[in-house]
Write a protein that holds these residues in place. Structure first.
Motif, short mmCIF file in Angstrom:
data_model
loop_
_atom_site.label_atom_id
_atom_site.label_comp_id
_atom_site.label_asym_id
_atom_site.label_seq_id
_atom_site.Cartn_x
_atom_site.Cartn_y
_atom_site.Cartn_z
N LEU A 201 11.44 14.08 10.40
CA LEU A 201 11.70 15.42 10.89
C LEU A 201 10.43 16.01 11.49
CD1 LEU A 201 11.05 17.83 8.17
CD2 LEU A 201 12.26 15.82 7.37
N GLU A 202 10.62 16.96 12.39
CA GLU A 202 9.49 17.63 13.02
C GLU A 202 8.63 18.25 11.94
OE1 GLU A 202 8.80 17.38 16.14
OE2 GLU A 202 10.71 16.93 17.11
N ALA A 203 7.32 18.25 12.17
CA ALA A 203 6.38 18.77 11.17
C ALA A 203 5.86 20.16 11.54
CB ALA A 203 5.20 17.81 11.01
N PRO B 207 16.81 7.11 16.66
CA PRO B 207 17.20 8.52 16.71
C PRO B 207 18.23 8.89 15.63
CG PRO B 207 17.85 7.38 18.74
CD PRO B 207 17.11 6.40 17.90
N ALA B 208 18.92 7.92 15.08
CA ALA B 208 19.87 8.19 14.00
C ALA B 208 19.15 8.60 12.72
CB ALA B 208 20.73 6.95 13.74
N ARG B 209 17.86 8.27 12.61
CA ARG B 209 17.06 8.62 11.42
C ARG B 209 16.19 9.85 11.67
NH1 ARG B 209 14.10 3.32 10.61
NH2 ARG B 209 12.93 4.48 9.05
N MET B 210 16.28 10.42 12.85
CA MET B 210 15.49 11.61 13.20
C MET B 210 16.35 12.85 13.00
SD MET B 210 12.62 12.70 14.48
CE MET B 210 12.18 14.39 14.79
N ALA B 211 15.93 13.74 12.10
CA ALA B 211 16.69 14.96 11.79
C ALA B 211 16.37 16.05 12.81
CB ALA B 211 16.35 15.44 10.39
N SER C 44 13.59 16.52 19.78
CA SER C 44 13.65 15.58 18.66
C SER C 44 13.98 14.18 19.14
CB SER C 44 14.70 16.05 17.64
OG SER C 44 14.32 17.26 17.07
N LEU C 45 14.86 14.06 20.10
CA LEU C 45 15.22 12.75 20.64
C LEU C 45 14.00 12.09 21.28
CD1 LEU C 45 17.55 10.77 20.98
CD2 LEU C 45 18.12 11.92 23.13
N GLU C 46 13.24 12.86 22.03
CA GLU C 46 12.02 12.33 22.65
C GLU C 46 10.98 11.99 21.58
OE1 GLU C 46 8.86 13.43 26.20
OE2 GLU C 46 10.10 15.03 25.36
N SER C 47 10.88 12.79 20.54
CA SER C 47 9.96 12.49 19.43
C SER C 47 10.30 11.14 18.81
CB SER C 47 10.02 13.57 18.35
OG SER C 47 9.55 14.80 18.83
N ALA C 48 11.58 10.89 18.57
CA ALA C 48 12.00 9.61 18.01
C ALA C 48 11.60 8.46 18.93
CB ALA C 48 13.51 9.62 17.77
N ARG C 49 11.85 8.63 20.20
CA ARG C 49 11.51 7.57 21.17
C ARG C 49 10.01 7.31 21.17
NH1 ARG C 49 9.66 7.47 26.06
NH2 ARG C 49 9.96 9.66 26.51
N LYS C 50 9.21 8.37 21.24
CA LYS C 50 7.75 8.21 21.31
C LYS C 50 7.16 7.67 20.01
CE LYS C 50 6.82 11.11 25.18
NZ LYS C 50 5.87 11.99 25.82
N ALA C 51 7.82 7.95 18.88
CA ALA C 51 7.34 7.44 17.59
C ALA C 51 7.89 6.04 17.29
CB ALA C 51 7.72 8.40 16.47
N GLY C 52 8.81 5.56 18.13
CA GLY C 52 9.37 4.23 17.95
C GLY C 52 10.33 4.12 16.79
N VAL D 277 21.66 20.55 10.56
CA VAL D 277 20.76 19.41 10.69
C VAL D 277 21.60 18.18 10.97
CG1 VAL D 277 18.98 18.04 9.55
CG2 VAL D 277 19.15 20.49 9.07
N LEU D 278 21.28 17.50 12.06
CA LEU D 278 22.05 16.35 12.49
C LEU D 278 21.12 15.30 13.10
CD1 LEU D 278 23.59 17.25 15.88
CD2 LEU D 278 22.88 19.07 14.35
N PRO D 279 21.61 14.08 13.29
CA PRO D 279 20.78 13.06 13.94
C PRO D 279 20.43 13.48 15.36
CG PRO D 279 22.69 12.05 12.87
CD PRO D 279 22.91 13.54 12.86
N ALA D 280 19.24 13.11 15.79
CA ALA D 280 18.74 13.52 17.10
C ALA D 280 19.61 13.01 18.25
CB ALA D 280 17.30 13.05 17.29
N ASN D 281 20.33 11.93 18.03
CA ASN D 281 21.15 11.36 19.10
C ASN D 281 22.59 11.87 19.10
OD1 ASN D 281 21.81 10.02 16.72
ND2 ASN D 281 22.06 8.03 17.70
N ARG D 282 22.88 12.91 18.34
CA ARG D 282 24.23 13.47 18.26
C ARG D 282 24.23 14.91 18.73
NH1 ARG D 282 27.86 10.74 15.02
NH2 ARG D 282 29.27 11.84 16.40
#
Length: 154
Positions: A124-126, A40-44, A29-37, A60-65
């Motif tokens: 969130l991941e689809a 990571p605090a908004r990535m579940a 999820s952290l990598e998904s946030a990075r690649k999607a720009g 469910v938590l932020p990707a960077n936590r």
């Protein structure tokens, strides 16, 4: 792109407004946030737990936590990280490691960290490794009406 059918069906049934965001293949999820720009605090990120007796829970938590298991334990239940084989059985329409952070759609109880609940919108991941669902937090909670919001992070 292989968006999970369970996710699509429930998004439509609840008349949720959402966008699909495509990105390069990612493993976390952290990598998904990075690649999607996106932040990571908004990535579940979803973490699946079990109690060794056949009960499952999605945190469910932020990707960077990082999840703090001590904050998850409630009552007599002692939760542990679920194995990969359990995930394949629970999320049959998802690629391994790309579970949408909407456990209620799959019959799981959910705990959500308040840091995500305070965001205006989340991702969130689809169900695959190349796409994300983007929606307002209010739309997210339409699909997780029974989720408990509770501190989950270290």
């Amino acid at each position: 792109m292989h968006v999970a059918e369970t996710l699509v069906r429930n998004l439509r049934r609840a008349h949720c407004q959402f966008d699909l965001v495509e990105h390069e293949h990612s493993a976390t999820s952290l990598e998904s946030a990075r690649k999607a720009g996106i932040s990571p605090a908004r990535m579940a990120k979803s973490v699946i737990l079990d109690d060794r007796r056949g009960h499952y829970l999605m945190a469910v938590l932020p990707a960077n936590r990082q999840l703090d298991l001590d904050k998850v334990h409630k009552g007599a239940s002692r939760w542990q990280l679920s194995g990969e084989q359990s995930l394949a059985t629970l999320f049959k329409d998802c690629e391994r490691g790309a579970v949408p952070a909407l456990g209620e759609l799959y019959g799981l109880e959910m705990l959500i960290d308040p840091q995500l609940a305070r965001q205006q919108d989340i991702y969130l991941e689809a169900g695959d490794h190349e796409s994300l669902v983007h929606m307002k937090v209010e739309e997210f909670f339409k699909l997780a009406p029974n989720a408990e919001v509770r501190e989950l992070c270290q």
